[in-house]
Scaffold this active site. Structure first.
Site, PDB file in Angstrom:
ATOM      1  N   LYS A 190       0.843  -1.197   0.000  1.00 56.89           N
ATOM      2  CA  LYS A 190       0.000   0.000   0.000  1.00 56.89           C
ATOM      3  C   LYS A 190       0.876   1.244   0.000  1.00 56.89           C
ATOM      4  O   LYS A 190       1.620   1.491   0.950  1.00 56.89           O
ATOM      5  CB  LYS A 190      -0.907   0.043   1.231  1.00 56.89           C
ATOM      6  CG  LYS A 190      -1.920   1.177   1.092  1.00 56.89           C
ATOM      7  CD  LYS A 190      -2.563   1.582   2.398  1.00 56.89           C
ATOM      8  CE  LYS A 190      -1.857   2.719   3.088  1.00 56.89           C
ATOM      9  NZ  LYS A 190      -1.907   4.005   2.416  1.00 56.89           N
ATOM     10  N   GLU A 264      10.680   0.819   9.903  1.00 51.71           N
ATOM     11  CA  GLU A 264      11.667   1.865   9.650  1.00 51.71           C
ATOM     12  C   GLU A 264      10.939   3.170   9.939  1.00 51.71           C
ATOM     13  O   GLU A 264      10.077   3.589   9.167  1.00 51.71           O
ATOM     14  CB  GLU A 264      12.151   1.757   8.189  1.00 51.71           C
ATOM     15  CG  GLU A 264      13.480   2.416   7.958  1.00 51.71           C
ATOM     16  CD  GLU A 264      13.325   3.863   7.578  1.00 51.71           C
ATOM     17  OE1 GLU A 264      13.337   4.695   8.504  1.00 51.71           O
ATOM     18  OE2 GLU A 264      13.183   4.138   6.389  1.00 51.71           O
ATOM     19  N   CYS A 298      13.627  10.640   6.584  1.00 54.22           N
ATOM     20  CA  CYS A 298      13.648  10.086   7.941  1.00 54.22           C
ATOM     21  C   CYS A 298      15.017  10.241   8.584  1.00 54.22           C
ATOM     22  O   CYS A 298      15.127  10.417   9.782  1.00 54.22           O
ATOM     23  CB  CYS A 298      13.214   8.622   7.921  1.00 54.22           C
ATOM     24  SG  CYS A 298      14.052   7.658   6.679  1.00 54.22           S
ATOM     25  N   GLU A 394      10.611  15.012  15.586  1.00 56.80           N
ATOM     26  CA  GLU A 394      10.877  14.966  14.144  1.00 56.80           C
ATOM     27  C   GLU A 394       9.948  15.972  13.456  1.00 56.80           C
ATOM     28  O   GLU A 394       8.724  15.844  13.529  1.00 56.80           O
ATOM     29  CB  GLU A 394      10.593  13.552  13.627  1.00 56.80           C
ATOM     30  CG  GLU A 394      10.899  13.402  12.146  1.00 56.80           C
ATOM     31  CD  GLU A 394      10.629  11.989  11.631  1.00 56.80           C
ATOM     32  OE1 GLU A 394       9.543  11.453  11.890  1.00 56.80           O
ATOM     33  OE2 GLU A 394      11.513  11.445  10.946  1.00 56.80           O
TER      34      GLU A 394
HETATM   35  P1  NDP Z   1       2.195   7.694   8.543  1.00 56.46           P
HETATM   36  O1  NDP Z   1       3.125   6.930   9.366  1.00 56.46           O
HETATM   37  O2  NDP Z   1       0.837   7.945   9.025  1.00 56.46           O
HETATM   38  O3  NDP Z   1       2.053   7.015   7.106  1.00 56.46           O
HETATM   39  C1  NDP Z   1       2.922   6.057   6.552  1.00 56.46           C
HETATM   40  C2  NDP Z   1       2.089   4.987   5.825  1.00 56.46           C
HETATM   41  O4  NDP Z   1       1.325   4.241   6.766  1.00 56.46           O
HETATM   42  C3  NDP Z   1       1.093   5.543   4.851  1.00 56.46           C
HETATM   43  O5  NDP Z   1       0.998   4.668   3.757  1.00 56.46           O
HETATM   44  C4  NDP Z   1      -0.175   5.548   5.675  1.00 56.46           C
HETATM   45  O6  NDP Z   1      -1.316   5.575   4.904  1.00 56.46           O
HETATM   46  C5  NDP Z   1      -0.055   4.264   6.419  1.00 56.46           C
HETATM   47  N1  NDP Z   1      -0.843   4.189   7.651  1.00 56.46           N
HETATM   48  C6  NDP Z   1      -1.386   5.191   8.368  1.00 56.46           C
HETATM   49  N2  NDP Z   1      -2.010   4.696   9.462  1.00 56.46           N
HETATM   50  C7  NDP Z   1      -1.836   3.361   9.437  1.00 56.46           C
HETATM   51  C8  NDP Z   1      -2.224   2.289  10.299  1.00 56.46           C
HETATM   52  N3  NDP Z   1      -2.893   2.503  11.418  1.00 56.46           N
HETATM   53  N4  NDP Z   1      -1.874   1.030   9.973  1.00 56.46           N
HETATM   54  C9  NDP Z   1      -1.158   0.785   8.860  1.00 56.46           C
HETATM   55  N5  NDP Z   1      -0.781   1.760   8.009  1.00 56.46           N
HETATM   56  C10 NDP Z   1      -1.103   3.029   8.285  1.00 56.46           C
HETATM   57  O7  NDP Z   1       2.853   9.046   8.184  1.00 56.46           O
HETATM   58  P2  NDP Z   1       2.094  10.346   7.662  1.00 56.46           P
HETATM   59  O8  NDP Z   1       2.045  10.290   6.224  1.00 56.46           O
HETATM   60  O9  NDP Z   1       0.770  10.557   8.320  1.00 56.46           O
HETATM   61  O10 NDP Z   1       3.051  11.475   8.171  1.00 56.46           O
HETATM   62  C11 NDP Z   1       2.967  11.887   9.532  1.00 56.46           C
HETATM   63  C12 NDP Z   1       4.331  12.191  10.065  1.00 56.46           C
HETATM   64  O11 NDP Z   1       5.105  11.003  10.052  1.00 56.46           O
HETATM   65  C13 NDP Z   1       5.151  13.152   9.248  1.00 56.46           C
HETATM   66  O12 NDP Z   1       4.910  14.464   9.593  1.00 56.46           O
HETATM   67  C14 NDP Z   1       6.534  12.726   9.553  1.00 56.46           C
HETATM   68  O13 NDP Z   1       6.969  13.373  10.721  1.00 56.46           O
HETATM   69  C15 NDP Z   1       6.444  11.278   9.802  1.00 56.46           C
HETATM   70  N6  NDP Z   1       6.896  10.437   8.673  1.00 56.46           N
HETATM   71  C16 NDP Z   1       8.065   9.795   8.825  1.00 56.46           C
HETATM   72  C17 NDP Z   1       8.530   9.012   7.803  1.00 56.46           C
HETATM   73  C18 NDP Z   1       9.815   8.297   7.939  1.00 56.46           C
HETATM   74  O14 NDP Z   1      10.286   7.680   6.988  1.00 56.46           O
HETATM   75  N7  NDP Z   1      10.438   8.341   9.079  1.00 56.46           N
HETATM   76  C19 NDP Z   1       7.822   8.859   6.544  1.00 56.46           C
HETATM   77  C20 NDP Z   1       6.564   9.546   6.508  1.00 56.46           C
HETATM   78  C21 NDP Z   1       6.136  10.313   7.540  1.00 56.46           C
HETATM   79  P3  NDP Z   1      -1.907   6.977   4.385  1.00 56.46           P
HETATM   80  O15 NDP Z   1      -0.794   7.867   4.084  1.00 56.46           O
HETATM   81  O16 NDP Z   1      -2.613   6.604   3.210  1.00 56.46           O
HETATM   82  O17 NDP Z   1      -2.740   7.446   5.507  1.00 56.46           O
END
Ligand code: NDP
Length: 780
Positions: A190, A264, A298, A394
């Site tokens: 996904k 990760e 990240c 972060e």
């Molecule tokens: P999320 O962790 O919410 O999203 C990452 C992925 O997980 C997306 O595909 C999301 O779907 C999916 N997801 C969300 N909720 C669930 C769940 N309960 N179970 C399984 N999968 C889920 O990150 P966000 O996009 O909301 O970003 C929020 C914050 O996270 C950012 O501001 C940043 O600080 C951090 N972030 C950190 C990353 C890293 O690599 N360290 C990468 C991305 C974000 P969908 O997006 O469709 O909701």
């Protein structure tokens, strides 16, 4: 304007990349996409828009997978699994190679589409993201080819659920899909709701190369779709990249399910500048560290630690440099920074900045930032306190926070003053200093005089709340395989006949904390009986306070981790020597307290001695690697101890089980808190006399007796325990993994094992270590 004028201003003209082909691709699909399930396209019941964050325009409508569609995708992966996993490595390699080739052939379309969907500069998608994607598929085609030779006792896992974020949409997809396929798994992936387009184009490529149906399934939608995937009983492993918050939720959701998990997560990585660094290169490094991909990385070097003696000079250089950063259309090849991924992300970043401004913190911001679209100006808060929100959380945007330090010890302390541990970047011209500091930083990747370099041949992943597991490199492949069999030993016959209690002396062995015998804090003891019901002794009833004291003692014994493997081996051999001298006594104890026959007791002690020798041997032989990365670096994959491990022993094999767990852990430099066999703890409590006489430094091995359920709960809740190996009653596994989520402890839970044969002897060593990749510039 003539050429001379241009030279005088040195300004760039616009250099736009055409988005014609990408727009045509979207038009060919009527700007509406379905789900890729079992090699076919299926319409979702609902749709949501994917926006271009630089302009706000809607690029396409994306399907929201329903629960039934998540089911269908998992079912497709499940039915494709038997034939895919049975293909030879060579056959799978051919498919991976074909994917790599197709990605290269369509690289520009991928790059432009990614830029449109995510807002990141074309310069990055074209020169970094997409080439790395192709590299991942090539590299893992190779691993598929050699899997049987390289991992002879391992096999694929089954159906993998993969969830990726929006910051490197296709690159994260490749980090997940390439190793999963190479090792013979099938999968459902996904993408993030904001950035699904390149994953959907990738699905078309899977069709084009004739990948068997159901091997790769791509389902789009919001977080709830990801959640449904993580909860599905037929998904055997989850690989997730994203926020720490969602990572913890997934850990809790999957607790006790036996699903394998790699996470990760976030970071707040230090970028450390020593006074002898080449400051001009370092400034370019900092631009890459925090303004690459608009800081939505990240492992972004988001915490700048500068040696006080050069701070002013260095900040002046940064200030000068960031004023020259060009923000603009991500499709313009001359720009440095594009737009943040979404308005929501912009608001999050802005929230952090506004709160910091309200605290009265000094800051600098670039002025020429476009006002339309999700652009955020590069921002620097040069002097923040280590405790302030922006120094700890972060931000995931182009915001750098700075702090100063005086000595290199202070730099290390500041660097480690975070709940994360993903990466670090060190800048100094002194190799001795760099190599002294690198091992002391709790982070999965350390870059020396470089930053943000990645390669398929090197593992990437974190310590602490940055998650667990590695992606890339040989170490990353273990996330997608499992040992061929974990079976119980055929076992000894346990007698419940009364025995003559020759060795039984009426005494209560104490617990063992910090190298000293310790009374239980509760003041209570528990009676220990043998299988015939005869009382054979009493042990202390351990509680939270005993666990706390043991963790403190283990924490204080950091010297064990710093010893050489050779020195640790000497201590381990000495343990064997002392156990050998008292073999008969231990045999007798097994006969009387555990219902063993004399023959079996002898065998268990013999096997225990052999096992100690095995791990003494490995103490200086479980080496890391030097990875063949594509850049000019020596990328050293170092094995480091995990830290403080809780070791919960099985009921059976009270001596051998404990030794098989404790010895590999301490051989690799960990300190342990041992909960001995719940039914037969006396072989372990006797063992501390052996430890006492074998030069094992106090605090290295701590022994707490008592009820496994309550003591494991205390271990799981303790933030200074880094991992728990749990080989006791399976029913406690769920609580353990739920509690472990708070501090992202590594947990290893098995309910059966062949203690006599020890077929996974090296797996124990791998579980006892973290891989840290240190990148050192090398060669011309
Ligand atoms: P999320 O962790 O919410 O999203 C990452 C992925 O997980 C997306 O595909 C999301 O779907 C999916 N997801 C969300 N909720 C669930 C769940 N309960 N179970 C399984 N999968 C889920 O990150 P966000 O996009 O909301 O970003 C929020 C914050 O996270 C950012 O501001 C940043 O600080 C951090 N972030 C950190 C990353 C890293 O690599 N360290 C990468 C991305 C974000 P969908 O997006 O469709 O909701």
């Amino acid at each position: 304007m003539n050429v001379k004028d241009i030279f005088l201003t040195m300004e760039y003209g616009p250099a736009p990349e055409s988005d014609k082909n990408a727009q045509e691709f979207l038009d060919q699909h009527d700007r509406r996409f379905g789900l890729f399930i079992n090699g076919e396209w299926t319409e979702g019941e609902n749709h949501f828009p994917s926006l271009n964050p630089a302009t706000g325009e809607t690029l396409a409508q994306i399907s929201e997978a329903s629960t039934a569609q998540v089911e269908a995708a998992v079912a497709a992966a499940k039915s494709a699994y038997p034939s895919w996993s049975q293909l030879s490595g060579h056959e799978r390699a051919k498919y991976l190679y074909a994917l790599a080739r197709q990605i290269q052939k369509h690289s520009r379309l991928f790059a432009v589409l990614e830029t449109l969907d995510n807002g990141k500069p074309i310069r990055e998608t074209r020169d970094i993201d997409i080439p790395l994607v192709a590299r991942h598929f090539y590299h893992h085609a190779g691993w598929a080819q050699v899997m049987e030779q390289e991992f002879p006792n391992f096999e694929s896992i089954g159906v993998i659920g993969q969830i990726v974020p929006w910051n490197f949409p296709l690159l994260m997809l490749s980090w997940k899909i390439a190793p999963a396929l190479a090792m013979g798994n099938t999968l459902v992936l996904k993408p993030a709701e904001q950035t699904s387009l390149t994953a959907l184009l990738f699905a078309e490529i899977c069709q084009e190369i004739g990948l068997p149906k159901g091997v790769v399934n791509i389902i789009t939608g919001h977080g709830s779709v990801g959640e449904a995937l993580t909860l599905h009983p037929d998904v055997q492993k989850i690989a997730f990249t994203g926020s720490t918050e969602v990572g913890k939720k997934i850990r809790r959701n999957t607790a006790g399910s036996s699903k394998k998990l790699s996470l990760e997560l976030g970071g707040k990585s230090p970028f450390i500048v020593f006074e002898d660094a080449d400051l001009d290169s370092t400034v370019e490094g900092i631009v890459d560290a925090i303004w690459f991909n608009q800081g939505q990385v990240c492992c972004a070097g988001s915490r700048l630690l500068v040696q006080e003696s050069i701070a002013e000079k260095f900040y002046a250089k940064i200030k000068n440099r960031i004023q020259k950063l060009v923000l603009g259309s991500p499709l313009d090849k001359g720009i440095d920074m594009g737009a943040l991924v979404s308005e929501e992300q912009w608001n999050t970043v802005n929230g952090f900045v506004e709160r910091a401004k309200a605290e009265g913190l000094e800051y600098w911001q670039v002025e020429n930032c476009p006002t339309k679209g999700c652009y955020f100006p590069p921002t620097l808060f040069p002097y923040v306190s280590p405790a302030s929100e922006i120094a700890q959380e972060e931000i995931f945007g182009p915001v750098l926070v700075g702090m100063t330090f005086r000595s290199h010890q202070e730099a290390i302390k500041l660097a480690n003053n975070t709940r994360y541990g993903l990466a670090a970047s060190l800048w100094t011209e002194n190799i001795n200093l760099a190599l002294d500091v690198a091992p002391q930083i709790k982070a999965g990747t350390v870059w020396i005089n470089t930053t943000n370099v990645f390669d398929a041949a090197s593992g990437f992943g974190g310590y602490r709340e940055s998650g667990f597991g590695r992606e890339g490199g040989k170490e990353g492949l273990y996330e997608y395989i499992k040992p061929k069999s974990i079976k119980s030993s055929t076992g000894f016959t346990i007698h419940n006949k009364e025995v003559n209690l020759r060795s039984y002396i009426d005494r209560t062995p104490k617990m063992y904390i910090g190298g000293k015998q310790a009374r239980p804090d509760s003041g209570y003891s528990i009676k220990v009986s043998n299988p015939a019901g005869q009382t054979v002794g009493e042990v202390g009833e351990g509680t939270r306070k005993d666990i706390r004291n043991a963790v403190e003692a283990a924490h204080a014994q950091s010297g064990w981790a710093g010893m050489t493997g050779h020195a640790r081996a000497q201590v381990l051999y000495f343990i064997a020597e002392n156990l050998s001298a008292r073999a008969e006594e231990f045999e007798q104890r097994l006969v009387e307290a555990s219902g063993y026959s004399g023959k079996d007791a002898k065998l268990e002690v013999e096997k225990s001695l052999e096992r100690i020798f095995t791990y003494a041997a490995y103490a200086d032989k479980f080496d890391g690697r030097v990875h063949s990365t594509t850049s000019r670096h020596v990328t050293i994959a170092m094995h480091e101890p995990v830290g403080i491990l809780g070791v919960v022993c099985p009921k059976e094999y009270p001596l051998l089980g404990m030794i098989s767990l404790v010895l590999p852990a301490i051989a690799m430099g960990n300190r342990v808190i041992v909960l001995p066999s719940e039914t037969s703890p006396l072989s372990t409590t006797d063992f501390y006399q052996i430890l006492d006489t074998s030069d094992v430094p106090g605090g290295t091995v701590n022994i707490i007796t008592g009820d496994h359920k309550s003591l494991t709960t205390e271990l799981a809740k303790h933030f200074d325990v880094d991992g728990i190996w749990y080989f006791s009653d399976k029913q406690n596994a769920e609580t353990l993994e739920k509690l472990a989520a708070d501090s992202m402890k590594r947990t290893w839970i098995e309910s059966e094992y062949d203690w006599l044969q020890n077929p996974l002897q090296k797996v124990f060593l791998r579980k006892a270590t973290e891989v840290k990749n240190i990148w050192i510039p090398y060669g011309a």
